[in-house]
Design a protein around this motif. Structure first.
Motif, mmCIF file in Angstrom:
data_model
loop_
_atom_site.group_PDB
_atom_site.id
_atom_site.type_symbol
_atom_site.label_atom_id
_atom_site.label_comp_id
_atom_site.label_asym_id
_atom_site.label_seq_id
_atom_site.Cartn_x
_atom_site.Cartn_y
_atom_site.Cartn_z
ATOM 1 N N GLY A 102 9.949 5.783 -14.310
ATOM 2 C CA GLY A 102 9.365 6.277 -13.078
ATOM 3 C C GLY A 102 8.198 5.492 -12.536
ATOM 4 N N SER A 103 7.712 4.503 -13.282
ATOM 5 C CA SER A 103 6.586 3.693 -12.827
ATOM 6 C C SER A 103 7.072 2.336 -12.343
ATOM 7 C CB SER A 103 5.574 3.491 -13.964
ATOM 8 O OG SER A 103 5.003 4.722 -14.339
ATOM 9 N N ALA A 104 6.536 1.896 -11.203
ATOM 10 C CA ALA A 104 6.893 0.575 -10.698
ATOM 11 C C ALA A 104 6.536 -0.482 -11.730
ATOM 12 C CB ALA A 104 6.175 0.301 -9.387
ATOM 13 N N ALA A 105 7.454 -1.388 -11.970
ATOM 14 C CA ALA A 105 7.260 -2.398 -13.010
ATOM 15 C C ALA A 105 7.525 -3.805 -12.514
ATOM 16 C CB ALA A 105 8.148 -2.087 -14.211
ATOM 17 N N GLY A 106 7.653 -3.982 -11.211
ATOM 18 C CA GLY A 106 7.818 -5.329 -10.686
ATOM 19 C C GLY A 106 9.060 -5.465 -9.832
ATOM 20 N N LEU A 302 -3.061 -7.840 -1.488
ATOM 21 C CA LEU A 302 -2.955 -6.406 -1.727
ATOM 22 C C LEU A 302 -1.736 -5.895 -0.981
ATOM 23 C CD1 LEU A 302 -6.021 -7.103 -2.190
ATOM 24 C CD2 LEU A 302 -6.541 -4.796 -1.358
ATOM 25 N N SER A 303 -0.836 -5.216 -1.687
ATOM 26 C CA SER A 303 0.338 -4.565 -1.091
ATOM 27 C C SER A 303 0.875 -3.559 -2.101
ATOM 28 C CB SER A 303 1.446 -5.579 -0.747
ATOM 29 O OG SER A 303 1.108 -6.376 0.358
ATOM 30 N N ARG A 304 1.785 -2.705 -1.643
ATOM 31 C CA ARG A 304 2.371 -1.725 -2.553
ATOM 32 C C ARG A 304 3.165 -2.420 -3.655
ATOM 33 N NH1 ARG A 304 7.052 0.772 1.504
ATOM 34 N NH2 ARG A 304 8.315 -1.128 1.631
ATOM 35 N N MET A 305 3.328 -1.735 -4.784
ATOM 36 C CA MET A 305 4.007 -2.320 -5.937
ATOM 37 C C MET A 305 5.499 -2.495 -5.712
ATOM 38 S SD MET A 305 2.143 -0.367 -9.109
ATOM 39 C CE MET A 305 1.748 1.152 -8.232
ATOM 40 N N ALA A 306 6.115 -1.559 -5.012
ATOM 41 C CA ALA A 306 7.567 -1.583 -4.830
ATOM 42 C C ALA A 306 7.908 -0.882 -3.531
ATOM 43 C CB ALA A 306 8.269 -0.886 -6.003
ATOM 44 N N PRO A 310 5.324 5.520 -2.647
ATOM 45 C CA PRO A 310 4.982 6.359 -1.484
ATOM 46 C C PRO A 310 3.655 5.931 -0.855
ATOM 47 C CG PRO A 310 4.630 7.554 -3.528
ATOM 48 C CD PRO A 310 5.312 6.275 -3.908
ATOM 49 N N ARG A 311 3.502 6.249 0.408
ATOM 50 C CA ARG A 311 2.322 5.821 1.151
ATOM 51 C C ARG A 311 1.022 6.276 0.491
ATOM 52 N NH1 ARG A 311 0.869 4.157 6.373
ATOM 53 N NH2 ARG A 311 3.068 3.963 6.912
ATOM 54 N N ASP A 312 1.000 7.456 -0.097
ATOM 55 C CA ASP A 312 -0.246 7.939 -0.687
ATOM 56 C C ASP A 312 -0.599 7.195 -1.976
ATOM 57 O OD1 ASP A 312 1.587 9.024 -2.467
ATOM 58 O OD2 ASP A 312 0.999 11.104 -2.137
ATOM 59 N N LYS A 369 3.949 -4.318 10.436
ATOM 60 C CA LYS A 369 5.232 -4.356 11.146
ATOM 61 C C LYS A 369 5.749 -2.933 11.334
ATOM 62 C CE LYS A 369 8.129 -5.137 7.033
ATOM 63 N NZ LYS A 369 9.140 -6.038 6.434
ATOM 64 N N THR A 370 6.655 -2.779 12.287
ATOM 65 C CA THR A 370 7.120 -1.446 12.655
ATOM 66 C C THR A 370 7.877 -0.769 11.516
ATOM 67 O OG1 THR A 370 9.071 -2.470 13.682
ATOM 68 C CG2 THR A 370 7.214 -1.957 15.115
ATOM 69 N N ASP A 371 8.532 -1.530 10.649
ATOM 70 C CA ASP A 371 9.309 -0.933 9.555
ATOM 71 C C ASP A 371 8.438 -0.086 8.639
ATOM 72 O OD1 ASP A 371 11.496 -2.194 10.541
ATOM 73 O OD2 ASP A 371 11.632 -3.716 8.968
ATOM 74 N N THR A 372 7.219 -0.519 8.408
ATOM 75 C CA THR A 372 6.340 0.186 7.474
ATOM 76 C C THR A 372 5.153 0.859 8.161
ATOM 77 O OG1 THR A 372 5.355 -1.988 7.017
ATOM 78 C CG2 THR A 372 6.931 -1.145 5.413
#
Length: 527
Positions: A102-106, A302-306, A310-312, A369-372
């Motif tokens: 359940g944890s992002a790993a790359g 800096l960016s989300r892991m995967a 989720p946004r939060d 960008k509009t997608d995110t």
């Protein structure tokens, strides 16, 4: 630590090293077929292409949301080395995100193999905890995953050997060993120290070159606390260099991935990674006095892991302090910036006393960008961007944007704070809104001799106060749509009175307390 076989059908974490504690041991690899339980294939088990092992292979389906999920059982926490046999009959790599329990790993990227009957093997490293683990691979594009035949798995896990104890202070050296105590006299490895250090603990890296071929990942569950952050810093007076020259250019091949939270990382040099030098996906981290150079994407991002994060949980409240990022360049010339907080970041991220120079693309990139959708507001203050768009050796790439500070994208409104910064001799604009139509606070900045505009804001409602724009010769007039009052001195064909303070050659250094000191013609300036 002894190796014990685990039950697995596939585990795909390309180029990522996740630290676990313990000593090393080897055992024979165990083969697990993708078509046999407990593997879960969201698509179909097929046999239409030759060359597969056993009775078939997994075709998970061509859609975002498709997945291959596998259960791995381990007697003790450890690291699973996985050789994945796959086929990708297209000419386009198929990227995927990886989660472990359940944890992002790359992420992983699986290159084309020519035909669907041509199979290739990729060696990967995945963390496993004691007991049952779920490992899920999910495509990030609608082209889906490659076909998966089998994996050969070796596990390094706790057994008859007692692992080294955790310590409040651990020492790491280029010649350290996993099983060493982590003292000054018996230094350990970076991977082992990262796994062992407790909240509030300290890791010291001795000077020298650390030759690394895989991403060093601080996993999301390897975090400090607000009152007891974990520390990773240089041994006093020495310079450790994390060198990833063995990597190829690939989005999966980051250098140091900080996906944990409440870490203070200080003084490292990270170079030659196949993607970002330092990637921050966690929150409440401080990255201080680092140097990211010669990486094949943005030096520090800096960016989300995967894509499933989720946004939060987007990275928030990180501080990049007194860091330098230079000579980062990708092969297409349009992605490698000095610093970036773009696409998927939360609020509260700050860059202070940072220097971005001679990167092939931009100094800073806050693209949306509009997608995110919109990102959290970023603060850039007391920093310097110069000669971006041209590497130190004079190389350029016409595909690069070449701005000092690029502050948006695709007409999305984000109210960034940009104050007391300097942009000098960048290959396009000094400061550009880049279609950010928000209300940014742009104050006390200096912009000099950038190739096009020093300030380029064609839209939005930004507020401009006490900014200065100067040129040593002719140039394009500034444009500042928004609220700009008489405290500003923008370029409109001639220099204003304040420009005499910014004549002469640019030079900079850091003061002992980490503040950025900039001079023009030998005279120190303060925006």
């Amino acid at each position: 630590m002894q190796l014990k076989p685990v039950i697995a059908c596939v585990s795909l974490l390309a180029g990522t090293l996740v630290a676990v504690s313990g000593t090393s041991a080897q055992a024979a690899a165990v083969r697990y077929e993708a078509e046999r339980s407990p593997a879960v294939c969201s698509g179909a088990i097929e046999s239409e292409w030759g060359g597969y092992s056993d009775t078939g292979f997994c075709n998970a389906g061509n859609a975002v949301g498709a997945h291959a999920q596998f259960t791995v059982n381990a007697a003790a926490a450890g690291t699973a080395t996985v050789q994945v046999r796959f086929a990708n009959g297209t000419t386009t790599a198929r990227p995927a995100n990886v989660t472990v329990s359940g944890s992002a790993a790359g992420s992983a990227s699986f290159q084309g193999t020519g035909t669907w009957a041509t199979w290739a093997t990729k060696t990967l490293t995945v963390p496993v905890r004691a007991g049952s683990n779920t490992i899920q691979l999910s495509p990030t594009t609608a082209t889906g995953l490659p076909n998966i035949d089998y994996v050969d798995v070796e596990v390094q896990a706790g057994g008859g050997t007692t692992p080294p104890p955790a310590g409040t202070t651990l020492y790491v050296a280029p010649n350290g060993t996993d099983s060493a105590a982590g003292t000054e006299a018996a230094p350990t490895t970076l991977a082992s120290a990262l796994a062992r250090v407790p909240s509030g603990g300290q890791i010291y890296l001795r000077g020298g070159k650390y030759a690394l071929a895989r991403t060093v990942t601080i996993a999301p569950d390897n975090s400090g606390t607000a009152s007891a952050p974990k520390q990773l810093s240089t041994y006093p007076g020495e310079t450790p260099v994390l060198n990833f020259a063995a990597m190829t250019e690939d989005p999966a091949n980051r250098g140091l991935a900080v996906n944990g939270s409440y870490w203070n990382i200080e003084g490292l040099v990270v170079e030659h990674a196949g993607d970002n030098g330092i990637f921050v996906g966690g929150s409440n981290n401080t990255i201080e006095r680092t140097v990211t150079r010669f990486n094949r994407d943005t030096g520090l991002q800096l960016s989300r892991m995967a894509s499933t994060t989720p946004r939060d949980q987007w990275p928030s409240d990180n501080l990049v302090l007194s860091a330098q990022s230079h000579d980062n360049a990708d092969s297409d010339g349009e992605d490698a910036d000095g610093f970036a907080a773009k696409l998927t970041v939360g609020s509260g991220n700050v860059f202070r006393y940072a220097v971005a120079h001679n990167n092939i693309d931009d100094g800073w990139d806050l693209y949306t960008k509009t997608d995110t959708g919109p990102i959290g507001a970023v603060t850039i203050e007391d920093s310097l961007a110069y000669e971006n768009g041209t590497l130190s050796d004079g190389s350029q790439n016409s595909s690069g944007d070449r701005n000092g500070y690029k502050l948006g994208g695709e007409d999305i409104k984000v109210n960034h704070v940009v104050r007391r910064n300097i942009a000098y001799d960048n290959g396009k604009h000094g400061f550009t809104y880049n279609r950010n139509l928000g209300t940014m606070a742009v104050s006390d900045n200096i912009s000099i001799d950038n190739s096009e505009r020093n300030f380029s804001f064609d839209g939005g409602t930004s507020v401009f106060r006490n900014n200065v724009s100067c040129r040593s010769g002719s140039g394009t007039n500034d444009k500042t749509v928004g609220d700009a009052d008489g405290t500003n001195q923008f370029w409109s064909g001639t220099n204003g009175s304040r420009c005499s303070s910014y004549a002469g050659a640019l030079a900079w250094t850091y003061t002992p307390d980490g503040r950025l000191a900039v001079t023009f013609g030998g005279n120190r300036v303060t925006p």
